[in-house]
Write an enzyme that holds these catalytic residues in place. Structure first.
Site, PDB file in Angstrom:
ATOM      1  N   ASP A 286     -13.540   4.731   3.889  1.00  0.00           N
ATOM      2  CA  ASP A 286     -12.956   4.171   2.666  1.00  0.00           C
ATOM      3  C   ASP A 286     -13.562   2.801   2.363  1.00  0.00           C
ATOM      4  OD1 ASP A 286     -11.373   4.205   0.396  1.00  0.00           O
ATOM      5  OD2 ASP A 286      -9.610   3.377   1.409  1.00  0.00           O
TER       6      ASP A 286
ATOM      7  N   THR B 124       2.342  -5.741   3.254  1.00  0.00           N
ATOM      8  CA  THR B 124       1.711  -6.704   4.145  1.00  0.00           C
ATOM      9  C   THR B 124       2.331  -8.076   3.906  1.00  0.00           C
ATOM     10  OG1 THR B 124      -0.371  -5.479   4.120  1.00  0.00           O
ATOM     11  CG2 THR B 124      -0.467  -7.752   4.876  1.00  0.00           C
TER      12      THR B 124
ATOM     13  N   GLY C 233       0.830  -1.200   0.000  1.00  0.00           N
ATOM     14  CA  GLY C 233       0.000   0.000   0.000  1.00  0.00           C
ATOM     15  C   GLY C 233       0.857   1.240   0.000  1.00  0.00           C
ATOM     16  N   GLN C 234       0.257   2.371   0.386  1.00  0.00           N
ATOM     17  CA  GLN C 234       0.928   3.658   0.316  1.00  0.00           C
ATOM     18  C   GLN C 234       2.138   3.728   1.242  1.00  0.00           C
ATOM     19  OE1 GLN C 234      -1.549   6.932   1.509  1.00  0.00           O
ATOM     20  NE2 GLN C 234       0.051   8.450   1.243  1.00  0.00           N
ATOM     21  N   PHE C 235       1.998   3.208   2.446  1.00  0.00           N
ATOM     22  CA  PHE C 235       3.046   3.375   3.448  1.00  0.00           C
ATOM     23  C   PHE C 235       3.933   2.146   3.631  1.00  0.00           C
ATOM     24  CE2 PHE C 235      -0.023   6.604   5.115  1.00  0.00           C
ATOM     25  CZ  PHE C 235       0.799   7.707   4.918  1.00  0.00           C
ATOM     26  N   GLY C 236       3.522   0.994   3.135  1.00  0.00           N
ATOM     27  CA  GLY C 236       4.328  -0.188   3.361  1.00  0.00           C
ATOM     28  C   GLY C 236       3.762  -1.427   2.717  1.00  0.00           C
TER      29      GLY C 236
END
Length: 327
Positions: free
Chosen positions: A165, A55, A50-53
């Site tokens: 969201d 999984t 995703g945007q920050f990291g």
């Protein structure tokens, strides 16, 4: 036409390119002593990003149980707002943990480079992917998903949380079975709210964003609109609003007509169309609530069962068929 693009998988501020950075260099994101992830878990394959990291699959050393680990890179946290978002996401997940059809958090672990959020593992994939594969769902199955989705919304709203969201990508199947339950994930844009409180920041995913969000004055009713868009797609396979550009899409969301006449809508029940229209009312004050949706679903199901019960014994063949349908 089946939804084949994935417009929802965009960063929160999708028009802004984030520069590479060493981040805010804060001493602690979680502000608690958590220990290191690798003391308790073994990391496995990457499941997504995703945007920050990213999984990852992770396995608890002591029990061998599998979990999902969302690893948030600290170098990507460029502002205090980013920091607050991560802290709030963890707080909200703990606040909602153990509730039906919401993914549970196991714990958060912080080291020098990342915040690692360990949570329940769902292995069945996204609701989005199954819609793309099938094209659309029969009305009865769509009603089951609707009940689950609005059950999640009612739970969140009753606990003072707005998801902000909601989209098919943020509902995962627990396993690969056709009748697997689904669970809501990704509370990265979620906020705590009080009754009557309004927000102005424009967040969410383009195809599912409510008109009042685009007007920068909205409350928890925006979640109902987003869920209504999901239900529409479940029933017919395409979103209710479409545009060649984001601007055109937003103009359609603000004032476009919703198609309830093309195939398959003539074959969908009037009661289903009626409740869907009430979800997609542009005036949030007139929009149906999650609780009202659940009551409508319960009432509709109860009426079906009543009709079955009223059949004469000589109609045993029909009775058995209807009982199977509405069980």
């Amino acid at each position: 036409m089946v939804v084949t693009a994935n417009p929802a998988k965009k960063p929160r501020h999708h028009n802004v390119k984030r520069p590479m950075s060493l981040g805010l260099q804060v001493e602690s994101v979680t502000r608690t002593k958590t220990g290191h992830l690798k003391e308790h878990f073994t990391l496995g394959e990457k499941l997504g990003h995703g945007q920050f990291g990213k999984t990852f699959l992770c396995v608890e050393r002591q029990t061998g149980k599998k979990y999902a680990c969302k690893s948030i890179a600290k170098r990507r946290l460029l502002s205090m707002e980013d920091l607050d978002d991560v802290r709030r996401e963890i707080e909200i997940m703990h606040h909602l943990s153990g509730r039906p059809n919401i993914v549970s958090i196991k714990g958060a672990y912080e080291d020098s480079v990342a915040v690692n959020v360990v949570m329940e593992l769902c292995t069945g994939g996204e609701l989005y992917d199954r819609i793309v594969k099938r094209g659309r769902y029969p009305e009865k199955k769509a009603a089951e998903f609707t009940k689950t989705i609005f059950g999640v919304i009612e739970t969140c709203h009753s606990l003072g949380v707005m998801h902000r969201d909601l989209k098919p990508e943020n509902f995962l199947f627990v396993n690969e079975d056709e009748n697997s339950p689904i669970k809501a994930i990704d509370f990265g844009l979620s906020v705590f709210f009080k009754p009557g409180e309004t927000f102005s920041d424009v967040v969410g995913s383009p195809y599912y964003v409510a008109p009042e969000v685009l007007c920068k004055c909205y409350g928890a009713e925006a979640d109902v609109w987003s869920a209504g868009v999901i239900v529409y797609i479940l029933l017919c396979g395409v979103p209710p609003f479409w545009g060649e550009s984001e601007q055109e899409l937003f103009e359609e969301i603000m004032c476009g007509d919703i198609d309830f006449t093309s195939d398959p809508w003539p074959n969908i029940s009037e009661s289903a169309k009626d409740v869907l229209k009430k979800m997609l009312v542009r005036d949030p004050k007139r929009r149906i609530t999650a609780h009202q949706v659940l009551c409508r679903l319960k009432s509709s199901l109860g009426a079906c069962r009543l009709r079955v019960w009223l059949l004469k014994p000589t109609d045993s063949g029909v009775l058995s068929q209807l009982s199977a349908i509405y069980a």
